[in-house]
Design a protein around this motif. Structure first.
Motif, PDB file in Angstrom:
ATOM      1  N   SER A  97       0.853  -1.188   0.000  1.00  0.00           N
ATOM      2  CA  SER A  97       0.000   0.000   0.000  1.00  0.00           C
ATOM      3  C   SER A  97       0.888   1.237   0.000  1.00  0.00           C
ATOM      4  O   SER A  97       2.039   1.185   0.420  1.00  0.00           O
ATOM      5  N   ASP A  98       0.334   2.322  -0.494  1.00  0.00           N
ATOM      6  CA  ASP A  98       1.093   3.555  -0.669  1.00  0.00           C
ATOM      7  C   ASP A  98       0.920   4.441   0.570  1.00  0.00           C
ATOM      8  O   ASP A  98      -0.214   4.704   0.977  1.00  0.00           O
ATOM      9  N   GLU A 128      -1.606   7.086   0.629  1.00  0.00           N
ATOM     10  CA  GLU A 128      -3.016   6.729   0.760  1.00  0.00           C
ATOM     11  C   GLU A 128      -3.356   6.201   2.145  1.00  0.00           C
ATOM     12  O   GLU A 128      -4.416   5.625   2.345  1.00  0.00           O
ATOM     13  N   THR A 129      -2.445   6.385   3.069  1.00  0.00           N
ATOM     14  CA  THR A 129      -2.651   5.844   4.409  1.00  0.00           C
ATOM     15  C   THR A 129      -3.979   6.283   5.000  1.00  0.00           C
ATOM     16  O   THR A 129      -4.738   5.474   5.540  1.00  0.00           O
ATOM     17  N   SER A 130      -4.312   7.562   4.850  1.00  0.00           N
ATOM     18  CA  SER A 130      -5.533   8.040   5.500  1.00  0.00           C
ATOM     19  C   SER A 130      -6.755   7.426   4.830  1.00  0.00           C
ATOM     20  O   SER A 130      -7.687   6.987   5.503  1.00  0.00           O
ATOM     21  N   ALA A 131      -6.755   7.359   3.491  1.00  0.00           N
ATOM     22  CA  ALA A 131      -7.896   6.768   2.795  1.00  0.00           C
ATOM     23  C   ALA A 131      -8.026   5.277   3.095  1.00  0.00           C
ATOM     24  O   ALA A 131      -9.121   4.733   3.188  1.00  0.00           O
ATOM     25  N   PHE A 132      -6.894   4.636   3.266  1.00  0.00           N
ATOM     26  CA  PHE A 132      -6.916   3.193   3.488  1.00  0.00           C
ATOM     27  C   PHE A 132      -7.347   2.825   4.902  1.00  0.00           C
ATOM     28  O   PHE A 132      -8.134   1.914   5.097  1.00  0.00           O
ATOM     29  N   PHE A 133      -6.767   3.518   5.863  1.00  0.00           N
ATOM     30  CA  PHE A 133      -6.868   2.994   7.224  1.00  0.00           C
ATOM     31  C   PHE A 133      -7.724   3.810   8.184  1.00  0.00           C
ATOM     32  O   PHE A 133      -8.246   3.279   9.150  1.00  0.00           O
TER      33      PHE A 133
END
Lengths: 95, 330, 252
Positions: free
Chosen positions: A63-64, A67-72
């Motif tokens: 994972s990038d 994109e941490t906030s969108a992912f997690f």
């Protein structure tokens, strides 16, 4: 002569039966069998493991961080997924 | 094995540095200040990345070159037990070099590139390994003093802000804990031995004491890049703090062995609770760093020869791997 | 030869083989072609030093003259060593070392597996432990021989030469002398003829996968098992024993 580096492999070790494999580090190897030997000789010199996985680093899909906030973060407000969200009434045990 | 004194020469800053926004830099520093670990794919300032690649690769090179002075006595170790222990230790150093190159690679520089810099003489390694090992007692002195100094440096690195480096250091420190003890054990046996053996131990201490003290790097007032490394939490204690700590711990050990530390000015200061010690001859260290140590050329020449001699083997392995990967796919 | 003398002589030979090969491997530490291989070979050499210690300690006990592992390793002269000639040969290049390793260990593993069943329980116990180590060695070495044989033209030619050069030292492993014969009789020890046949099959399979040619029957060197060594051993011994000889009686 063309100069090529041996590919990078990631090493995962199961330290004892019943536990998951865990990332230990990386090694370089020219083929899969060599990677297993190198992982054994590098990362289990002090009886650290009973099983090894090796995988080419280039084969790992990650994972990038951008994109941490969108992912997690969307999981963070689903507090009702955790048992501590619920109150256990007095007099009820082992719920 | 490692030396803090490596992290000195910051390259002139990259053009990319100018493109980094103040907001990004500030957010990064906030993460550091909050003791958050930085991971490989996270955004980081170019200078942070450069500093780490330089420090980690120099640390790795030190492990690899550091195998040579001890490897020099492997075939002559006096007992089978000592031979096995020394071999295990030299092997650990190879392993530590390997872990560290691996940590360096997460920053986008390949191991081959790092090694090319070592072989070309561009990259530095710890100067301590440019001293020769002349007697068996040097195996004791290196373990006791050089590894002792290294551990002082390395333990704080386990908390370094860069995750892959910190994790490599945790593994290294765990493995290294026996290195210093085996060195002290060699010294102890020699000091309990014949007069000749005791003289051998004293001679080794005489030769390794000052170079070990210098492993901590220049005095704080001359160490320009320490401040930035401290702010980034790559480094957590100053050179002088660690040096003092090392001397305070080591002098009583020398007393226990019945050996004399070769410093006429050495004295315990009751007021501060620390040992005062004599002036360090930095010109000698600078000479060694500049390439004029007793073994600089020999160490690199040996590494270069091993690398060149192994080229056909590495190529054969690649050729075999590709042939059989193609066969498997077909 | 009495039963006791036979066992002692046999165990000492095993120790000598392990020590001399281990010492040869240690000579090249820091010069392997890649870092991973440096670690691998240190592991293999450590196994050999460990095995030598077990064999020598046991031999010292059998002998009953108060000689421990170090007295046997460091205070005997070259002519008293009974290792195979193959193992004392100078290291050469990486391919040479892998070839030597595979030729010897293909024999040694079979020898150890036979010793696991022998009538001396202590030796059998050491053999069980050593066999585990050598099984991994052989996997590692055979893979390398295959990579080099089936790698580039250069590596193929080099490692073919290694096999050819070392072949003359393999015969000695299978010629049963009085110690081997007595050990077989007294302790149900290895049948060297059977081992030779199995060795031929196993080595042929590795060489075949490596696209290498097995040398034909040729003159075979011998002498190691009775203490007639090549010139190389004297230097190895001199270097290895230096401290014990220069400072007699000292503890280290």
């Amino acid at each position: 002569m063309t100069h090529k580096e041996w590919p990078l492999y990631e090493v995962f070790i199961r330290s004892k039966a019943g536990l998951s494999h865990r990332h230990a580090g990386s090694i370089h190897a020219a083929d899969d069998q060599m990677a297993l030997d190198a992982a054994r000789d590098t990362y289990t010199r002090r009886s650290e493991g009973i099983s090894l996985w090796v995988v080419r680093s280039s084969e790992i899909v990650a994972s990038d961080p951008a994109e941490t906030s969108a992912f997690f973060e969307p999981a963070e407000d689903k507090i009702y997924r955790h048992p501590t969200f619920y109150e256990i009434p007095d007099g009820v045990e082992n719920l | 094995m490692y030396t803090q004194g490596l992290d000195q020469k910051e390259q002139s800053s990259d053009k990319r540095d100018a493109l980094e926004s103040a907001a990004d830099l500030e957010a990064f520093q906030k993460r550091i200040d909050a003791e958050q670990k930085i991971e490989a794919k996270d955004w980081m300032p170019a200078a942070y990345r450069r500093t780490l690649v330089r420090q980690i690769s120099q640390h790795a090179h030190s492990e690899i070159i550091g195998m040579q002075p001890e490897g020099n006595w492997l075939t002559r170790a006096p007992t089978l037990k000592r031979k096995a222990i020394l071999l295990a230790k030299v092997q650990d150093e190879a392993g530590h070099g390997l872990y560290l190159y691996g940590a360096g690679e997460t920053l986008g520089t390949s191991r081959d590139e790092m090694i090319a810099d070592l072989l070309s003489g561009k990259a530095k390694y710890s100067s301590i390994f440019n001293y020769p090992t002349l007697t068996w007692a040097d195996m004791g002195a290196i373990g006791w003093l050089v590894d002792g100094a290294a551990i002082m440096n390395q333990i704080p690195l386990c908390r370094c802000s860069y995750g892959p480096y910190a994790r490599a250091m945790v593994r290294i420190c765990k493995e290294e804990s026996f290195h210093q003890r085996q060195g002290f054990d060699i010294m102890r046996e020699l000091c309990r031995g014949t007069d000749e053996q005791k003289a051998m131990a004293q001679d080794a201490l005489n030769r390794w004491w000052w170079p070990s003290i210098m492993m901590f790097g220049p005095s704080d007032k001359d160490s320009k890049h320490s401040a930035q490394s401290m702010a980034w939490k790559i480094k957590r204690f100053s050179n002088d703090e660690l040096r003092q700590k090392f001397i305070d711990v080591t002098v009583p050990q020398a007393d226990f062995l019945g050996l004399r530390v070769p410093d006429d000015d050495l004295a315990f200061d009751d007021e501060t609770g620390h040992y005062r010690f004599g002036a360090i001859d930095w010109s000698e260290l600078n000479d060694v760093i500049a390439g004029n140590g007793p073994c600089n050329k020999q160490r690199i020449a040996k590494r270069r020869k091993a690398h060149d001699d192994g080229a056909w083997v590495r190529e054969a392995a690649i050729a075999y791997g590709e042939k059989h990967a193609t066969k498997a796919a077909a | 030869m009495t039963k006791d003398e036979t066992l002692l002589a046999y165990v000492l030979r095993l120790g000598d083989n392990a020590l001399i090969l281990g010492q040869r491997m240690i000579e090249v530490v820091t010069t392997y072609p890649e870092l991973e291989e440096e670690l691998a070979n240190a592991n293999l050499a450590l196994d050999y030093i460990g095995q030598a210690r077990l064999f020598y300690t046991y031999a010292g006990k059998l002998e009953g003259k108060n000689r421990g592992e170090d007295a046997l390793a460091f205070l005997r002269d070259g002519g008293e060593f009974r290792n195979l000639l193959l193992l004392e040969q100078p290291n050469g290049h990486f391919g040479d070392m892998m070839a030597r390793q595979v030729l010897f260990e293909s024999f040694y593993l079979l020898q150890l597996e036979a010793l696991e069943q022998c009538d001396d329980s202590q030796l059998a116990e050491i053999a069980v432990r050593a066999a585990k180590e050598i099984r991994y060695h052989l996997r590692h070495g055979a893979q390398w021989l295959v990579r080099l044989g089936d790698g580039t033209d250069t590596s193929h030619a080099r490692v073919q030469q290694s096999i050819t050069d070392y072949w003359q030292y393999t015969g000695e492993m299978f010629v049963a002398d009085n110690v081997d014969q007595a050990f077989a009789e007294f302790f149900a020890g290895p049948d060297l003829e059977a081992i030779h046949q199995q060795w031929q099959v196993n080595v042929a399979a590795i060489l075949d996968e490596a696209t290498l040619t097995m040398p034909g029957d040729e003159w075979m060197a011998s002498g190691g098992k009775r203490g007639r060594h090549s010139e190389h051993l004297g230097y190895l011994i001199a270097e290895m024993q230096f401290l014990q000889r220069a400072y007699p009686g000292a503890n280290w």
